[in-house]
Design an enzyme around this catalytic site. Sequence first.
Site, PDB file in Angstrom:
ATOM      1  N   GLU A 149      -1.534 -48.453 -37.743  1.00  0.00           N
ATOM      2  CA  GLU A 149      -0.955 -47.552 -36.750  1.00  0.00           C
ATOM      3  C   GLU A 149      -0.624 -48.344 -35.478  1.00  0.00           C
ATOM      4  OE1 GLU A 149      -2.746 -43.979 -33.882  1.00  0.00           O
ATOM      5  OE2 GLU A 149      -4.022 -45.037 -35.331  1.00  0.00           O
ATOM      6  N   TRP A 150       0.532 -48.086 -34.886  1.00  0.00           N
ATOM      7  CA  TRP A 150       0.875 -48.712 -33.618  1.00  0.00           C
ATOM      8  C   TRP A 150       0.216 -47.932 -32.485  1.00  0.00           C
ATOM      9  CZ3 TRP A 150       2.622 -53.033 -31.578  1.00  0.00           C
ATOM     10  CH2 TRP A 150       3.013 -53.031 -30.240  1.00  0.00           C
TER      11      TRP A 150
ATOM     12  N   ASP B 189     -17.472 -58.489 -33.919  1.00  0.00           N
ATOM     13  CA  ASP B 189     -16.732 -59.568 -33.244  1.00  0.00           C
ATOM     14  C   ASP B 189     -16.220 -59.031 -31.913  1.00  0.00           C
ATOM     15  OD1 ASP B 189     -15.589 -62.018 -32.754  1.00  0.00           O
ATOM     16  OD2 ASP B 189     -13.895 -61.750 -34.106  1.00  0.00           O
TER      17      ASP B 189
END
Length: 301
Positions: A100-101, A205
Amino acid sequence: MTLPAAVRRRLEERFGPVRGARPVGGGSISSALRLELADGPAFLKHNQDAPAGMFAAEARGLEALRHAAADGGLRVPEVRAAFEPAEEGAPGEPGWILLEWIEPGPRGRDFGGRLGRGLALLHRGTEGRIGWEEDGFIATLPQPNGEAPTWAEFWRERRLEPQLRLARDAGHAPGDPRDWERLSAGLPGLLSPGDETVPSLLHGDLWSGNVLASAAGEPCLVDPAAYLGHREVDLAMADLFGGFPDRFHAAYGEAWPLLPGYREGRRAAYQLYYLLVHVVLFGGGYVAQTRAALREALAAL
């Protein structure tokens, strides 16, 4: 940076014509593009040299985080597709993941507070055993996730020892071997709080480059190396290279206070993993910082 023909072909088979592609940030390991698809924009990462399974592992981690963060004020992009050449019988093609943008924007009001509270809620809402159902990756390096009887054993055998071997194999010596042996022997006492709470779902991370702001100013998490472990690991990574708002730490502590001793040794023990990863990936420039963290962890034994 262009869209490889093989990737374009695979995308168009699933999503129709790719009407545009332009480079964007977010691809320190892989190439990153904003695509214009028939149904709107999307984010693509692709990598010709990605180890087998890397993008599939990222997809599973994102979906786990997205589900867990749904009610906590954190946003995680939806995975639209992931392509693993070996699994698809397409050796030689790049691997890729389509997301998804999320339109970027400035950090909104109380961004740090929302991030801290949201991360604490994410860490609380987990059930399961230490580790993950399968091994994963930290950047392009393998990240073993097999279960271990205790948290200290997991951290020693699944995190520190594999990266320490890789660092030494690469010709780097991040500390006296006797000091690493002392740390290994002392980890059960140092990391005992990790056995006192149910394991948390970790981003794995959590440096500042993997925390974005959407156009609405909300905090978004990307590029995980997810597994179940002690919540302090995410906080230690956030502390390692900086870039987080001051309010982040205070808000996390208000939502779920840390146990005593985190800053006096446990943080350094967790940061050692990420420093060793940097030694393996980027060379000797991180050796001095690794040795300093080792000394700090040893001082707490």
